[in-house]
Design a protein around this motif. Structure first.
Motif, PDB file in Angstrom:
ATOM      1  N   SER A  82       0.840  -1.186   0.000  1.00 35.02           N
ATOM      2  CA  SER A  82       0.000   0.000   0.000  1.00 35.02           C
ATOM      3  C   SER A  82       0.880   1.242   0.000  1.00 35.02           C
ATOM      4  O   SER A  82       2.006   1.216   0.521  1.00 35.02           O
ATOM      5  N   GLU A  83       0.382   2.323  -0.561  1.00 33.38           N
ATOM      6  CA  GLU A  83       1.070   3.607  -0.513  1.00 33.38           C
ATOM      7  C   GLU A  83       1.264   4.082   0.929  1.00 33.38           C
ATOM      8  O   GLU A  83       2.128   4.908   1.208  1.00 33.38           O
ATOM      9  N   TRP A  84       0.454   3.546   1.836  1.00 34.64           N
ATOM     10  CA  TRP A  84       0.445   4.027   3.219  1.00 34.64           C
ATOM     11  C   TRP A  84       1.276   3.164   4.151  1.00 34.64           C
ATOM     12  O   TRP A  84       1.415   3.494   5.334  1.00 34.64           O
ATOM     13  N   LEU A  85       1.831   2.058   3.649  1.00 35.48           N
ATOM     14  CA  LEU A  85       2.596   1.132   4.481  1.00 35.48           C
ATOM     15  C   LEU A  85       4.099   1.339   4.321  1.00 35.48           C
ATOM     16  O   LEU A  85       4.619   1.346   3.200  1.00 35.48           O
ATOM     17  N   PHE A  86       4.794   1.456   5.447  1.00 35.90           N
ATOM     18  CA  PHE A  86       6.250   1.552   5.476  1.00 35.90           C
ATOM     19  C   PHE A  86       6.768   0.502   6.457  1.00 35.90           C
ATOM     20  O   PHE A  86       6.167   0.272   7.504  1.00 35.90           O
ATOM     21  N   SER A  87       7.884  -0.144   6.130  1.00 35.43           N
ATOM     22  CA  SER A  87       8.493  -1.115   7.043  1.00 35.43           C
ATOM     23  C   SER A  87       9.758  -0.529   7.645  1.00 35.43           C
ATOM     24  O   SER A  87      10.606   0.015   6.933  1.00 35.43           O
ATOM     25  N   VAL A  88       9.904  -0.662   8.957  1.00 34.25           N
ATOM     26  CA  VAL A  88      11.116  -0.198   9.621  1.00 34.25           C
ATOM     27  C   VAL A  88      12.290  -1.140   9.337  1.00 34.25           C
ATOM     28  O   VAL A  88      13.447  -0.806   9.583  1.00 34.25           O
ATOM     29  N   ASN A  89      11.997  -2.309   8.778  1.00 34.25           N
ATOM     30  CA  ASN A  89      13.002  -3.329   8.475  1.00 34.25           C
ATOM     31  C   ASN A  89      13.521  -3.229   7.042  1.00 34.25           C
ATOM     32  O   ASN A  89      12.894  -2.599   6.195  1.00 34.25           O
ATOM     33  N   PRO A  90      14.634  -3.893   6.752  1.00 30.86           N
ATOM     34  CA  PRO A  90      14.916  -4.266   5.357  1.00 30.86           C
ATOM     35  C   PRO A  90      13.920  -5.355   4.938  1.00 30.86           C
ATOM     36  O   PRO A  90      13.218  -5.919   5.780  1.00 30.86           O
ATOM     37  N   ASP A  91      13.864  -5.670   3.640  1.00 29.68           N
ATOM     38  CA  ASP A  91      12.914  -6.695   3.211  1.00 29.68           C
ATOM     39  C   ASP A  91      13.378  -8.082   3.637  1.00 29.68           C
ATOM     40  O   ASP A  91      14.536  -8.304   3.987  1.00 29.68           O
ATOM     41  N   ASP A  92      12.435  -9.037   3.618  1.00 26.51           N
ATOM     42  CA  ASP A  92      12.679 -10.339   4.225  1.00 26.51           C
ATOM     43  C   ASP A  92      13.737 -11.168   3.511  1.00 26.51           C
ATOM     44  O   ASP A  92      14.319 -12.078   4.103  1.00 26.51           O
ATOM     45  N   THR A  93      14.018 -10.909   2.251  1.00 27.42           N
ATOM     46  CA  THR A  93      15.066 -11.689   1.583  1.00 27.42           C
ATOM     47  C   THR A  93      16.433 -11.401   2.184  1.00 27.42           C
ATOM     48  O   THR A  93      17.315 -12.264   2.182  1.00 27.42           O
ATOM     49  N   ALA A  94      16.637 -10.186   2.715  1.00 25.42           N
ATOM     50  CA  ALA A  94      17.927  -9.820   3.299  1.00 25.42           C
ATOM     51  C   ALA A  94      18.220 -10.663   4.537  1.00 25.42           C
ATOM     52  O   ALA A  94      19.333 -11.167   4.715  1.00 25.42           O
ATOM     53  N   ARG A  95      17.229 -10.832   5.412  1.00 29.63           N
ATOM     54  CA  ARG A  95      17.454 -11.606   6.629  1.00 29.63           C
ATOM     55  C   ARG A  95      17.817 -13.051   6.291  1.00 29.63           C
ATOM     56  O   ARG A  95      18.739 -13.628   6.878  1.00 29.63           O
ATOM     57  N   ALA A  96      17.102 -13.639   5.346  1.00 29.91           N
ATOM     58  CA  ALA A  96      17.381 -15.021   4.980  1.00 29.91           C
ATOM     59  C   ALA A  96      18.778 -15.164   4.391  1.00 29.91           C
ATOM     60  O   ALA A  96      19.532 -16.074   4.748  1.00 29.91           O
ATOM     61  N   ALA A  97      19.149 -14.267   3.480  1.00 28.76           N
ATOM     62  CA  ALA A  97      20.475 -14.324   2.862  1.00 28.76           C
ATOM     63  C   ALA A  97      21.574 -14.147   3.895  1.00 28.76           C
ATOM     64  O   ALA A  97      22.605 -14.852   3.876  1.00 28.76           O
ATOM     65  N   ASP A  98      21.385 -13.216   4.830  1.00 32.04           N
ATOM     66  CA  ASP A  98      22.394 -12.973   5.861  1.00 32.04           C
ATOM     67  C   ASP A  98      22.469 -14.146   6.840  1.00 32.04           C
ATOM     68  O   ASP A  98      23.551 -14.487   7.328  1.00 32.04           O
ATOM     69  N   ALA A  99      21.324 -14.768   7.140  1.00 29.52           N
ATOM     70  CA  ALA A  99      21.333 -15.934   8.023  1.00 29.52           C
ATOM     71  C   ALA A  99      22.093 -17.095   7.393  1.00 29.52           C
ATOM     72  O   ALA A  99      22.852 -17.813   8.069  1.00 29.52           O
ATOM     73  N   VAL A 100      21.910 -17.296   6.098  1.00 29.14           N
ATOM     74  CA  VAL A 100      22.644 -18.365   5.399  1.00 29.14           C
ATOM     75  C   VAL A 100      24.134 -18.037   5.360  1.00 29.14           C
ATOM     76  O   VAL A 100      24.986 -18.926   5.534  1.00 29.14           O
ATOM     77  N   ALA A 101      24.479 -16.765   5.159  1.00 29.72           N
ATOM     78  CA  ALA A 101      25.889 -16.373   5.196  1.00 29.72           C
ATOM     79  C   ALA A 101      26.486 -16.656   6.573  1.00 29.72           C
ATOM     80  O   ALA A 101      27.621 -17.147   6.694  1.00 29.72           O
ATOM     81  N   LEU A 102      25.727 -16.378   7.636  1.00 25.52           N
ATOM     82  CA  LEU A 102      26.199 -16.670   8.992  1.00 25.52           C
ATOM     83  C   LEU A 102      26.330 -18.168   9.212  1.00 25.52           C
ATOM     84  O   LEU A 102      27.295 -18.632   9.842  1.00 25.52           O
TER      85      LEU A 102
END
Length: 376
Positions: free
Chosen positions: A131-151
């Motif tokens: 939505s035009e009215w929705l903002f996330s304080v996070n990065p998008d969810d693909t970043a967490r998964a990629a970083d978790a696999v890197a860890l």
């Protein structure tokens, strides 16, 4: 000039608030089995700090909490519509994306800026539930998964298992992780989906013994059960999770031995990070609530303060269009979690993650920059 802009905006809307008002769609302990106090603590401390510094556009900020389920979409909708009836300046909340995905039409109809705490890519501006009215304080969810696999690779993992709650957050995180495991050239181990109300994970834990590292995309109650039952079965496999990691450790629902295998990829760890604003926040939070702040508490603290900064910059607490547009353009560097909040085209505001270990007092193992979604 800011006060004049505010008065002009308010005069065009008879029911507009005369001061900054934020509704938090947030559960606290006792509202549900998954609920903890971190989100609300962060919001309340932010409001206290804002008002101590003079408020927003020269007036105090008001904050109201409305409990909102992260697992029951109908109850979540009822809570959201109740928030809309308050006609606030802005809304924050919903750590789970599943509840929000069913609310797109309601969010568009309300036309009130909302910062949510989920990293669900389906909620991105332009996506199927965005939505035009929705903002996330996070990065998008693909970043967490990629970083978790890197860890996981850094921890020596070759075969990566996954346990996830059988709902939107768990399934999306697992799907992203499977793609990241394949891309990294690692081997996918056992994958198990469990209910968010599960009370026994013995079978799941024993199935995952074939994995070198376990990714746990679960709510705090499930993660605590997993760690405690792994400890009871003398299974020391490293576990990597998201924001549930610090939530579990700060609430002391697992002891030192059970948390020893635990790692997390989160937006920040303010108490042990290198941000002066974050360390000050951590000290103040500890003094007020008696516990170390989690990334979740810190993100909500930043969300409320970022909304206040956007209203101040826009010169209004009631013109929702102006507040939303300012959220799209503002570059805010006063956060306790992210060093810089800046909206990308998908309206994700945060662009950093850290890898944290919880054994022996905790440590930050790595830092990851997350490129804006429209630059990848």
């Amino acid at each position: 000039m800011a006060a004049a802009a505010c008065s002009s905006a308010e005069s065009s809307a008879p029911d507009a608030p005369d001061r900054a008002t934020v509704v938090g769609l947030i559960e606290i302990q006792g509202d549900s089995p998954n609920a903890l106090n971190d989100y609300n603590n962060g919001a309340q401390l932010a409001v206290d700090d804002i008002n101590a510094a003079g408020g927003v556009v020269g007036r105090p900020m008001d904050y109201q909490r409305i409990p909102a389920s992260v697992t029951d979409p109908q109850a979540a909708r009822t809570a959201f519509l109740k928030a809309v009836d308050e006609n606030p300046s802005a809304i924050i909340g919903f750590p789970g994306g599943g509840s929000l995905e069913a609310l797109t039409r309601d969010i568009d109809a309300a036309a009130i800026p909302m910062i949510h705490i989920s990293s669900d890519g389906k909620l991105a501006r332009g996506a199927e539930s965005g939505s035009e009215w929705l903002f996330s304080v996070n990065p998008d969810d693909t970043a967490r998964a990629a970083d978790a696999v890197a860890l996981a690779g850094r921890l020596g993992g070759k075969r990566i298992g996954i346990v996830a709650t059988d709902e939107t957050f768990g399934r999306v995180s697992a799907e992203n992780s499977i793609a990241a495991i394949e891309k990294a050239g690692l081997q996918l181990g056992t994958v198990r989906y469990v209910p968010s109300t599960v009370t026994d994970l013995t079978g799941t834990i024993l199935d995952l013994r074939d994995s070198d590292v376990i990714l746990s995309w679960t709510f705090p109650n499930v993660l605590a059960l997993q760690l405690n039952q792994m400890n009871q079965n003398a299974i020391r496999t490293p576990v990597i999770t998201g924001n549930s990691g610090p939530l579990v450790t700060s609430s002391n629902v697992v002891d030192e031995d059970a948390r020893r295998p635990l790692h997390a990829v989160t937006p920040c760890a303010p108490a042990i990070g290198d941000s002066a604003v974050g360390r000050t926040f951590a000290t103040d939070y500890q003094a007020k609530y008696g516990v170390t702040p989690t990334a979740s508490a810190t993100q909500v603290y930043d969300s409320v303060r970022l909304l206040a900064a956007a209203m101040e910059s826009a010169g209004t607490v009631s013109d929702h269009d102006a507040i939303a547009e300012t959220l799209r353009t503002i570059e805010w560097d006063q956060g306790a979690c992210a060093a810089l909040y800046k909206s990308d085209g998908a309206q994700f505001l945060g662009h950093q993650m850290v890898a944290e270990a919880f054994a022996d007092g905790g440590a930050i193992l790595d830092r990851y920059d997350v490129a804006p979604s429209d630059e990848r």
